[in-house]
Design an enzyme around this catalytic site. Structure first.
Site, PDB file in Angstrom:
ATOM      1  N   ASP A  66       0.882  -1.170   0.000  1.00 42.77           N
ATOM      2  CA  ASP A  66       0.000   0.000   0.000  1.00 42.77           C
ATOM      3  C   ASP A  66       0.919   1.219   0.000  1.00 42.77           C
ATOM      4  OD1 ASP A  66      -1.588   2.166   0.626  1.00 42.77           O
ATOM      5  OD2 ASP A  66      -2.734   1.119   2.170  1.00 42.77           O
ATOM      6  N   TYR A 160      -9.621  14.739  -4.813  1.00 42.44           N
ATOM      7  CA  TYR A 160      -8.935  14.290  -6.035  1.00 42.44           C
ATOM      8  C   TYR A 160      -8.256  15.472  -6.733  1.00 42.44           C
ATOM      9  CZ  TYR A 160      -8.226  11.556 -10.332  1.00 42.44           C
ATOM     10  OH  TYR A 160      -7.676  10.897 -11.414  1.00 42.44           O
ATOM     11  N   LYS A 164      -4.247  15.884  -7.294  1.00 38.45           N
ATOM     12  CA  LYS A 164      -3.664  15.922  -8.645  1.00 38.45           C
ATOM     13  C   LYS A 164      -2.938  17.250  -8.900  1.00 38.45           C
ATOM     14  CE  LYS A 164      -4.681  11.750  -9.999  1.00 38.45           C
ATOM     15  NZ  LYS A 164      -3.589  10.764 -10.115  1.00 38.45           N
ATOM     16  N   THR A 195     -10.426   2.529 -18.201  1.00 39.25           N
ATOM     17  CA  THR A 195      -9.693   1.575 -17.365  1.00 39.25           C
ATOM     18  C   THR A 195     -10.723   0.840 -16.496  1.00 39.25           C
ATOM     19  OG1 THR A 195      -9.334   3.274 -15.685  1.00 39.25           O
ATOM     20  CG2 THR A 195      -7.591   2.980 -17.315  1.00 39.25           C
TER      21      THR A 195
END
Ligand code: NAD
Length: 275
Positions: A66, A160, A164, A195
């Site tokens: 992890d 997120y 990023k 994906t």
């Protein structure tokens, strides 16, 4: 066999058993690199390593890890280096999507922390582990996976988007710090790419393929191999003059300006997700 661009190099790919990471491992292996795969599930890591080794004809090893866990990263890096040799190519692909699409203040703060731990701290930690050998050998290539959300923002994706954007900052700062040591550090910022994680959301009807394809100037989603070929190019010795760059591979998504201009807050209402 003719010498390939990455023959003799050892490349570590996090998130290497799925999606963009898996496609990147394949591209790097085809270019002659030996591969070190890092991902969460030990069985998938072992099976992917065995399959890629057979299919690509290069040595492939792996460790379950992890990337948000400092000790696990250190021991995975140490074991892989001991077995394969010095790692001089690092691709940080491990990542997760937003767990919930809600305003920051309506979510458990642990969601934000997990996002930062995996994407930002995980990428920085793996870089910190790999850089000493890269400096010693005078060659290194680090590619971090950002996103169009590293350059733009949409509501209800604070964790997120922050992670990023931080990947872009990490890339630029590390590039400067290591530029005189033969090490380049770049980021690739994909648009919407088919994906497994997003295919699952399409299948469940959470995400609407057509809506995002239509907003993308080329009129479709990307494929993992289209991202991987750019990552692989940045890892080649011949790419030595490219550093601190953020390469968008997004079918033109970011040239359209405000990402919310025709999406607005409605994707949130529809439970859609982030690239
Ligand atoms: P994916 O789910 O197919 O692959 C991600 C891999 O990372 C998985 O194998 C997963 O097990 C692994 N992973 C997740 N958390 C981990 C952890 N803590 N430690 C180790 N491994 C972990 O997803 P993908 O779409 O290929 O995403 C790869 C990267 O690309 C991510 O950083 C993602 O944010 C980024 N990205 C994807 C898209 C897209 O449209 N698919 C767009 C922009 C950016």
């Amino acid at each position: 066999m003719a010498e390939r661009a990455l023959s003799g190099r050892i490349a570590l790919v996090t998130g290497g058993v799925s999606g963009i990471g898996l496609a990147t491992a394949v591209a790097l292996g085809r270019a002659g690199a030996q591969l070190a795969l890092v991902d969460l599930d030990p069985t998938r890591v072992a099976q992917t390593a065995e399959r890629l080794s057979r299919e690509l004809g290069v040595r492939v090893d792996g460790e379950a890890c992890d990337v948000a866990d400092p000790d696990a990263c250190a021991s995975a890096h140490a074991r892989l280096s001991a077995r394969l040799g010095p790692i001089t190519i690092l691709v940080n692909c491990a990542g997760i999507n937003a767990q919930e699409l809600k305003p920051l203040h309506e979510q458990p703060f642990s969601h934000f922390e997990r996002m930062m731990a995996i994407h930002v701290a995980g990428s920085a930690r793996m870089a910190a582990l790999c850089i000493p050998a890269m400096r010693a050998l005078g060659f290194g290539r680090i590619v971090n996976i950002a996103s169009i959300m590293g350059l733009q923002a949409l509501p209800w994706r604070v964790g997120y988007t922050t992670a990023k954007h931080a990947i872009v900052g990490l890339t630029r700062a590390l590039a400067l710090e290591n530029a005189r040591f033969g090490i380049t550090v770049n980021a690739v910022a994909p648009g919407y790419v088919l994906t497994p994680v997003l295919e699952e959301r399409l299948r469940l009807g959470i995400l609407d393929y057509a809506r995002y394809a239509e907003r993308t100037p080329v009129g479709r989603w990307g494929r993992p191999d289209e991202i991987a070929r750019v990552i692989c190019f940045l890892c080649e010795p011949a790419s030595a003059f490219i550093t601190g760059a953020v390469w968008t591979v997004d079918g033109g998504w970011t040239i359209r300006g405000d990402p919310g201009d025709d999406l607005g807050p409605s994707p949130c209402d529809r439970g859609e997700t982030s690239a």
